[in-house]
Scaffold this motif. Structure first.
Motif, PDB file in Angstrom:
ATOM      1  N   ARG A 132       0.832  -1.211   0.000  1.00 30.52           N
ATOM      2  CA  ARG A 132       0.000   0.000   0.000  1.00 30.52           C
ATOM      3  C   ARG A 132       0.869   1.265   0.000  1.00 30.52           C
ATOM      4  O   ARG A 132       0.615   2.214  -0.751  1.00 30.52           O
ATOM      5  CB  ARG A 132      -0.911  -0.003   1.230  1.00 30.52           C
ATOM      6  CG  ARG A 132      -1.939   1.131   1.252  1.00 30.52           C
ATOM      7  CD  ARG A 132      -2.713   1.137   2.551  1.00 30.52           C
ATOM      8  NE  ARG A 132      -1.877   1.512   3.668  1.00 30.52           N
ATOM      9  CZ  ARG A 132      -1.547   2.770   3.979  1.00 30.52           C
ATOM     10  NH1 ARG A 132      -1.990   3.766   3.232  1.00 30.52           N
ATOM     11  NH2 ARG A 132      -0.787   3.030   5.010  1.00 30.52           N
ATOM     12  N   LEU A 133       1.912   1.280   0.821  1.00 29.69           N
ATOM     13  CA  LEU A 133       2.784   2.451   0.908  1.00 29.69           C
ATOM     14  C   LEU A 133       3.525   2.684  -0.405  1.00 29.69           C
ATOM     15  O   LEU A 133       3.654   3.832  -0.877  1.00 29.69           O
ATOM     16  CB  LEU A 133       3.779   2.268   2.057  1.00 29.69           C
ATOM     17  CG  LEU A 133       3.188   2.309   3.475  1.00 29.69           C
ATOM     18  CD1 LEU A 133       4.218   1.838   4.486  1.00 29.69           C
ATOM     19  CD2 LEU A 133       2.697   3.716   3.814  1.00 29.69           C
ATOM     20  N   ASN A 134       4.033   1.616  -1.001  1.00 31.75           N
ATOM     21  CA  ASN A 134       4.740   1.762  -2.273  1.00 31.75           C
ATOM     22  C   ASN A 134       3.811   2.248  -3.378  1.00 31.75           C
ATOM     23  O   ASN A 134       4.202   3.039  -4.247  1.00 31.75           O
ATOM     24  CB  ASN A 134       5.389   0.433  -2.671  1.00 31.75           C
ATOM     25  CG  ASN A 134       6.781   0.267  -2.065  1.00 31.75           C
ATOM     26  OD1 ASN A 134       7.513   1.235  -1.923  1.00 31.75           O
ATOM     27  ND2 ASN A 134       7.121  -0.953  -1.716  1.00 31.75           N
ATOM     28  N   LYS A 135       2.573   1.779  -3.344  1.00 34.69           N
ATOM     29  CA  LYS A 135       1.607   2.227  -4.347  1.00 34.69           C
ATOM     30  C   LYS A 135       1.316   3.722  -4.166  1.00 34.69           C
ATOM     31  O   LYS A 135       1.182   4.463  -5.149  1.00 34.69           O
ATOM     32  CB  LYS A 135       0.330   1.408  -4.227  1.00 34.69           C
ATOM     33  CG  LYS A 135      -0.604   1.548  -5.418  1.00 34.69           C
ATOM     34  CD  LYS A 135      -1.690   0.490  -5.399  1.00 34.69           C
ATOM     35  CE  LYS A 135      -2.559   0.598  -6.642  1.00 34.69           C
ATOM     36  NZ  LYS A 135      -3.584  -0.468  -6.706  1.00 34.69           N
ATOM     37  N   GLN A 136       1.243   4.157  -2.897  1.00 34.91           N
ATOM     38  CA  GLN A 136       1.051   5.591  -2.637  1.00 34.91           C
ATOM     39  C   GLN A 136       2.232   6.401  -3.153  1.00 34.91           C
ATOM     40  O   GLN A 136       2.058   7.481  -3.727  1.00 34.91           O
ATOM     41  CB  GLN A 136       0.894   5.832  -1.126  1.00 34.91           C
ATOM     42  CG  GLN A 136      -0.491   5.584  -0.583  1.00 34.91           C
ATOM     43  CD  GLN A 136      -0.596   6.043   0.857  1.00 34.91           C
ATOM     44  OE1 GLN A 136      -0.508   5.243   1.784  1.00 34.91           O
ATOM     45  NE2 GLN A 136      -0.773   7.331   1.053  1.00 34.91           N
ATOM     46  N   LEU A 137       3.428   5.896  -2.966  1.00 38.57           N
ATOM     47  CA  LEU A 137       4.614   6.607  -3.433  1.00 38.57           C
ATOM     48  C   LEU A 137       4.649   6.659  -4.959  1.00 38.57           C
ATOM     49  O   LEU A 137       5.049   7.670  -5.549  1.00 38.57           O
ATOM     50  CB  LEU A 137       5.873   5.930  -2.884  1.00 38.57           C
ATOM     51  CG  LEU A 137       6.139   6.157  -1.394  1.00 38.57           C
ATOM     52  CD1 LEU A 137       7.233   5.238  -0.891  1.00 38.57           C
ATOM     53  CD2 LEU A 137       6.517   7.614  -1.131  1.00 38.57           C
ATOM     54  N   ASP A 138       4.219   5.575  -5.598  1.00 38.07           N
ATOM     55  CA  ASP A 138       4.142   5.591  -7.061  1.00 38.07           C
ATOM     56  C   ASP A 138       3.155   6.655  -7.531  1.00 38.07           C
ATOM     57  O   ASP A 138       3.405   7.398  -8.486  1.00 38.07           O
ATOM     58  CB  ASP A 138       3.701   4.220  -7.580  1.00 38.07           C
ATOM     59  CG  ASP A 138       4.849   3.227  -7.642  1.00 38.07           C
ATOM     60  OD1 ASP A 138       6.002   3.649  -7.443  1.00 38.07           O
ATOM     61  OD2 ASP A 138       4.597   2.038  -7.889  1.00 38.07           O
ATOM     62  N   ALA A 139       1.998   6.716  -6.856  1.00 36.24           N
ATOM     63  CA  ALA A 139       0.956   7.669  -7.253  1.00 36.24           C
ATOM     64  C   ALA A 139       1.393   9.109  -7.016  1.00 36.24           C
ATOM     65  O   ALA A 139       0.974  10.028  -7.722  1.00 36.24           O
ATOM     66  CB  ALA A 139      -0.326   7.374  -6.482  1.00 36.24           C
ATOM     67  N   ALA A 140       2.244   9.307  -5.991  1.00 39.93           N
ATOM     68  CA  ALA A 140       2.681  10.668  -5.651  1.00 39.93           C
ATOM     69  C   ALA A 140       3.845  11.150  -6.516  1.00 39.93           C
ATOM     70  O   ALA A 140       4.222  12.321  -6.452  1.00 39.93           O
ATOM     71  CB  ALA A 140       3.085  10.726  -4.174  1.00 39.93           C
TER      72      ALA A 140
END
Length: 434
Positions: A132-140
């Motif tokens: 979840r955190l990595n996906k957030q970083l990708d989106a950001a």
């Protein structure tokens, strides 16, 4: 009249069910041993591949429990905790580099009392949380701009759309991890990128992927991208994860606490700083640095092992009525000098914990016995000392380590050890220790 040397040989990971044995300082040093051994095991296995947690872990546990190999399961659980602590370290580093504030969980502090169920649950939760955190970083991540020098049929607007589509595919790689690398789908090939990739590595893959549809012989470029991910990028990320495994073990948790005041050998003084550079993505874990890292972790395991045995001796002998007179350190050993109040200043028990899990001990007298009464007192106090060390042996066996006792002569302080003939060494093996 005798004292002795106790050799302790580890049998797998110790302290697996020690119960009341692990408390206070002993709990910290026992946890440090667990962390050091798990981190060193990570080097041997190159850190288990990402994606082996979750459902696969559940299946593995069921299989292990079915064969009643509890020790194997504990080793697996501890190794997983150490590996996921390292992954949290990499996520934290990625968020820091991106300037994104994310509530990243703290590493799990390993202890000898960690239950198998507790470890399984935490690992499964962290597997989902890290995705979840990595996906957030990708989106950001900011929009990626790509300049293509070759002639392509796509207009600039189409290329931007292609990049945006592949960004979503890259984000999905955290939850969709294909095991096969022969797919002709660009999305599947992007998903092969290790979830712990840095933003730079991710953008490199996205840029290459976005340009493929506009090129002739697309299958050739797709094959090149697949090869780049599988043979170049992912192995480098795995090496970075190994460096993070070592670094997080040395800088957080019980092992960090135990080695805080110890200096590694001179050739290894700069190794931790070099590992930080690897974790930050600024250098690769070269063959030479990997060898240094392995040596540093071996040193840390030795320090943790000595500390654990020292605390075990301290616990057992103080419970037996001894009081600590002094502690002392030497090259590759840590020492204790203890005595019982009723002994006055006539005798002391001296213990040295050396590398290789060796405990040396002897009864120290302030003077050579001159009368039969002196000899009787020496014999009695030797027996008390040996009984105390026997309690250490019993506790060590309960913690899952194998011991050997060898009888030797006592010593007189300030003198060469007295020349007293003793019986040939007697070896006592505990039947309950494998």
């Amino acid at each position: 009249m005798s004292s002795g040397t106790m050799a302790v040989a580890p049998a797998g990971l110790p302290i697996v069910a020690a119960g009341a044995l692990v408390a206070g300082a002993l709990a910290v040093t026992a946890g440090a041993v667990l962390v050091a051994r798990a981190a060193n095991a990570a080097a041997e296995s190159a850190v288990r591949a990402i994606g082996e947690a979750g459902a696969q872990l559940e299946a593995d546990i069921a299989a292990i429990e079915a064969t009643e190999e509890a020790g194997q399961w504990r080793r697996r659980a501890v190794a997983d905790v150490v590996a996921f602590n390292a992954r949290l370290c990499l996520v934290r580093e990625r968020a820091k580099a991106a300037g994104v504030a994310l509530p990243i969980p703290r590493p799990l502090a390993l202890s000898a009392e960690l239950s198998a169920e507790g470890a399984r649950q935490w690992v499964s939760e962290m597997d989902r949380e890290i995705a979840r955190l990595n996906k957030q970083l990708d989106a950001a991540a900011p929009p990626l701009r790509v300049t293509i020098t070759a002639k392509i049929s796509l207009a600039a607007a189409d290329l931007s759309a292609e990049l945006d589509r592949h960004r979503h595919a890259a984000a999905d790689r955290h939850v969709k991890r294909p095991a096969v690398v022969t797919s002709s789908s660009i999305t599947d090939v992007i998903s092969l990128l290790d979830p712990d990739a840095t933003a730079r590595e991710r953008d490199m893959v996205l840029a290459d992927a976005a340009a493929i549809p506009g090129r002739a012989e697309q299958s050739l470029y797709l094959s090149s991208l697949r090869s780049k991910i599988v043979t170049k990028l992912n192995p480098g990320i795995e090496r970075r994860r190994l460096a993070a495994t070592w670094l997080s073990s040395l800088e957080d948790g019980p092992l960090a606490e135990v080695v805080a005041d110890a200096d590694p050998p001179t050739p290894l003084r700069g190794t931790a700083a070099a590992l930080r550079e690897v974790v930050a993505g600024n250098r690769d874990l070269s063959t030479e640095l990997r060898a240094e890292g392995a040596c540093l972790m071996t040193w840390a395991e030795d320090v943790a092992g000595r500390a654990f045995l020292r605390d075990l001796v301290l616990k057992c002998l103080t419970e037996d009525g001894h009081e600590v007179l002094e502690t002392f350190e030497g090259k590759e050993f840590t020492g204790l000098r203890l005595a019982r109040p009723e002994w006055g200043d006539q005798h002391a028990t001296v213990v040295r914990v050396r590398d290789g899990n060796i405990i040396e001990h002897h009864l120290e007298a302030t003077r050579t016995p001159k009368s039969d009464n002196d000899k009787v007192i020496n014999e009695e106090r030797c027996a008390i000392t040996n009984a105390g060390i026997e309690s250490v042996a019993t506790a060590a066996a309960a913690a899952g380590v194998r011991i050997r006792l060898e009888e030797t002569a006592p010593q007189v302080s300030g003198q060469t050890p007295v020349d007293i003939t003793v019986q040939a060494p007697k070896y006592h093996y505990r039947k309950d220790v494998r």
